[in-house]
Design a protein around this motif. Structure first.
Motif, short mmCIF file in Angstrom:
data_model
loop_
_atom_site.label_atom_id
_atom_site.label_comp_id
_atom_site.label_asym_id
_atom_site.label_seq_id
_atom_site.Cartn_x
_atom_site.Cartn_y
_atom_site.Cartn_z
N GLU A 14 0.81 -1.22 0.00
CA GLU A 14 0.00 0.00 0.00
C GLU A 14 0.84 1.27 0.00
OE1 GLU A 14 -4.33 0.75 1.88
OE2 GLU A 14 -2.74 0.26 3.31
N ARG A 15 1.97 1.25 0.71
CA ARG A 15 2.81 2.45 0.81
C ARG A 15 3.45 2.82 -0.52
NH1 ARG A 15 7.87 -0.02 1.17
NH2 ARG A 15 7.68 -2.20 1.81
N LEU A 16 3.53 1.88 -1.47
CA LEU A 16 4.18 2.15 -2.75
C LEU A 16 3.22 2.56 -3.87
CD1 LEU A 16 6.97 -0.60 -3.03
CD2 LEU A 16 7.16 1.78 -2.24
N VAL A 17 1.93 2.58 -3.60
CA VAL A 17 0.99 2.95 -4.67
C VAL A 17 0.56 4.41 -4.57
CG1 VAL A 17 0.16 0.59 -4.97
CG2 VAL A 17 -1.03 2.11 -3.37
N ARG A 18 1.20 5.14 -3.68
CA ARG A 18 0.92 6.58 -3.62
C ARG A 18 1.30 7.20 -4.96
NH1 ARG A 18 4.12 6.94 2.08
NH2 ARG A 18 2.59 5.79 3.33
N GLY A 19 0.49 8.11 -5.39
CA GLY A 19 0.71 8.70 -6.71
C GLY A 19 -0.30 8.20 -7.72
N ILE A 20 -0.92 7.05 -7.44
CA ILE A 20 -1.99 6.54 -8.30
C ILE A 20 -3.32 7.04 -7.74
CG2 ILE A 20 -3.05 4.51 -9.32
CD1 ILE A 20 -0.55 2.93 -8.71
N SER A 21 -4.13 7.65 -8.58
CA SER A 21 -5.43 8.14 -8.13
C SER A 21 -6.32 6.97 -7.70
CB SER A 21 -6.12 8.93 -9.25
OG SER A 21 -6.51 8.04 -10.28
N PRO A 22 -7.25 7.20 -6.79
CA PRO A 22 -8.15 6.11 -6.36
C PRO A 22 -8.87 5.45 -7.53
CG PRO A 22 -8.35 7.97 -4.87
CD PRO A 22 -7.48 8.43 -6.00
N ASP A 23 -9.28 6.25 -8.51
CA ASP A 23 -9.99 5.69 -9.67
C ASP A 23 -9.08 4.78 -10.48
OD1 ASP A 23 -12.30 7.00 -8.97
OD2 ASP A 23 -12.03 8.66 -10.38
N MET A 24 -7.85 5.22 -10.71
CA MET A 24 -6.90 4.41 -11.47
C MET A 24 -6.53 3.15 -10.71
SD MET A 24 -4.10 6.60 -13.59
CE MET A 24 -4.47 7.16 -15.25
N LEU A 25 -6.37 3.28 -9.40
CA LEU A 25 -6.00 2.12 -8.59
C LEU A 25 -7.09 1.06 -8.69
CD1 LEU A 25 -3.73 1.21 -6.66
CD2 LEU A 25 -5.11 2.10 -4.77
N LYS A 26 -8.33 1.47 -8.62
CA LYS A 26 -9.45 0.53 -8.72
C LYS A 26 -9.55 -0.06 -10.12
CE LYS A 26 -14.44 0.20 -7.87
NZ LYS A 26 -15.66 0.94 -7.42
N LYS A 27 -9.26 0.74 -11.12
CA LYS A 27 -9.42 0.33 -12.51
C LYS A 27 -8.33 -0.64 -12.96
CE LYS A 27 -10.13 2.47 -17.07
NZ LYS A 27 -10.20 3.78 -17.77
N TYR A 28 -7.08 -0.42 -12.49
CA TYR A 28 -5.95 -1.15 -13.04
C TYR A 28 -5.26 -2.12 -12.06
CZ TYR A 28 -6.35 2.16 -16.88
OH TYR A 28 -6.81 2.89 -17.96
N PHE A 29 -5.72 -2.17 -10.81
CA PHE A 29 -5.09 -3.04 -9.82
C PHE A 29 -6.15 -3.82 -9.05
CE2 PHE A 29 -1.83 0.00 -10.69
CZ PHE A 29 -0.62 -0.64 -10.46
N ASP A 30 -5.78 -5.02 -8.62
CA ASP A 30 -6.61 -5.80 -7.70
C ASP A 30 -5.94 -5.80 -6.33
OD1 ASP A 30 -8.65 -6.65 -9.49
OD2 ASP A 30 -7.26 -8.11 -10.35
N GLN A 31 -6.74 -5.65 -5.30
CA GLN A 31 -6.18 -5.67 -3.95
C GLN A 31 -5.97 -7.11 -3.49
OE1 GLN A 31 -8.27 -3.24 -1.14
NE2 GLN A 31 -6.78 -3.56 0.50
N THR A 32 -4.85 -7.33 -2.84
CA THR A 32 -4.53 -8.66 -2.33
C THR A 32 -3.86 -8.50 -0.98
OG1 THR A 32 -3.28 -10.70 -2.76
CG2 THR A 32 -2.31 -8.66 -3.56
#
Length: 298
Positions: A166-184
């Motif tokens: 989680e600490r390394l995905v700063r810089g990605i907007s919430p919308d982009m994070l949801k669109k292009y990544f899956d949480q695990t």
């Protein structure tokens, strides 16, 4: 040898010089004496893992034929891998403009090739893929490929997994994070995000030393080489600029880091078209050829 002995080993001046010379030959890294404590700290774990008593023994190993594999570990330990998503955002504006320019060719069956040289943990290549897909959603169905390379085998493996705490995905907007990544969530670890196939399918990650011969045969439309050459001395940089020029398509673009510049870009066949943005300068390149040939004949 005990663990405590390796932890107390000091980097003596002769070993520092041997390691600095080897790092320069192998990877172009320039190490100064003022960084000896940092080098000592980063390499002590290698002494411990190898069961070596001191840095003199370690230098004997890495300078020998048997130490070829350990030389890769040495460079990995000395390489600084600091990156984050969408670093130096103005370059992604350039990327969007380049996609617009190449889109007719792409839709007609052409290719778009991008190289992230010194990709670190993979954030740069993924940022490029997200930028392109967000700008033109169907671009992944066209002939788009991103090559990401780094000298450090450990970060290459990390980039291939494309999984970020989680600490390394700063810089990605919430919308982009949801669109292009899956949480695990891995047991005992903080929540992480793994890039979806729509991103990873267009990216290939390989190990590559920029000072070794480059195996790529096709030229690139866009090359990111940001915050890499800053670790090289001027002589090494001057060797790299012609290589990057030859790796670029005739209308390609080279993007450097915010504190990096090509001194006298025209000398190497480039022209500066924006902040740390360079394109081939063909007129100057062609006029330089006869002089180069004349020098070689002399």
């Amino acid at each position: 040898m005990s663990t405590s002995a390796s932890q107390q080993a000091d980097l003596d001046p002769a070993s520092f010089r041997a390691i600095a010379d080897l790092a320069y030959r192998e990877s172009g890294l320039t190490l100064v004496q003022e960084k000896s404590s940092m080098i000592q700290s980063r390499l002590r774990h290698r002494l411990r893992d190898l069961g070596l008593a001191d840095f003199a023994a370690y230098c004997s190993l890495v300078q020998s034929d048997a130490g070829q594999g350990e030389r890769r570990n040495l460079i990995s330990a000395l390489t600084t891998n600091v990156s984050h998503f969408f670093r130096e955002s103005h370059h992604f504006d350039v990327l969007r403009a380049e996609l617009d320019r190449h889109l007719p060719k792409l839709r007609a069956g052409g290719q778009l090739r991008i190289w992230s040289a010194g990709c670190s943990n993979g954030q740069e290549a993924l940022s490029a893929a997200m930028t392109l897909l967000d700008h033109v959603p169907d671009v992944a169905r066209l002939d788009l490929r991103i090559l990401a390379t780094d000298i450090d085998p450990e970060v290459v493996q990390f980039a291939r997994k494309a999984t970020y705490p989680e600490r390394l995905v700063r810089g990605i907007s919430p919308d982009m994070l949801k669109k292009y990544f899956d949480q695990t969530t891995e047991a005992g670890h903080e929540p992480s995000y793994i890039a979806k196939p729509v991103l990873t399918d267009v990216i290939r990650v390989n190990e590559l030393n920029l000072l070794s011969p480059w195996p790529m045969r096709k030229r690139f439309d866009i090359i990111f080489c940001r915050n890499v050459v800053i670790y090289f001395d001027q002589r090494t940089q001057e060797k790299l600029w012609p290589s990057f020029l030859n790796a670029l398509a005739p209308d390609g673009v080279l993007l450097l880091g915010h504190s990096e510049r090509i001194a006298e870009p025209e000398r190497y066949g480039f022209t500066c078209t924006g902040p740390t943005t360079y394109r081939p300068c063909h007129a100057l390149k062609s006029t330089a050829r006869p002089e180069k040939q004349k020098q070689s004949e002399g």
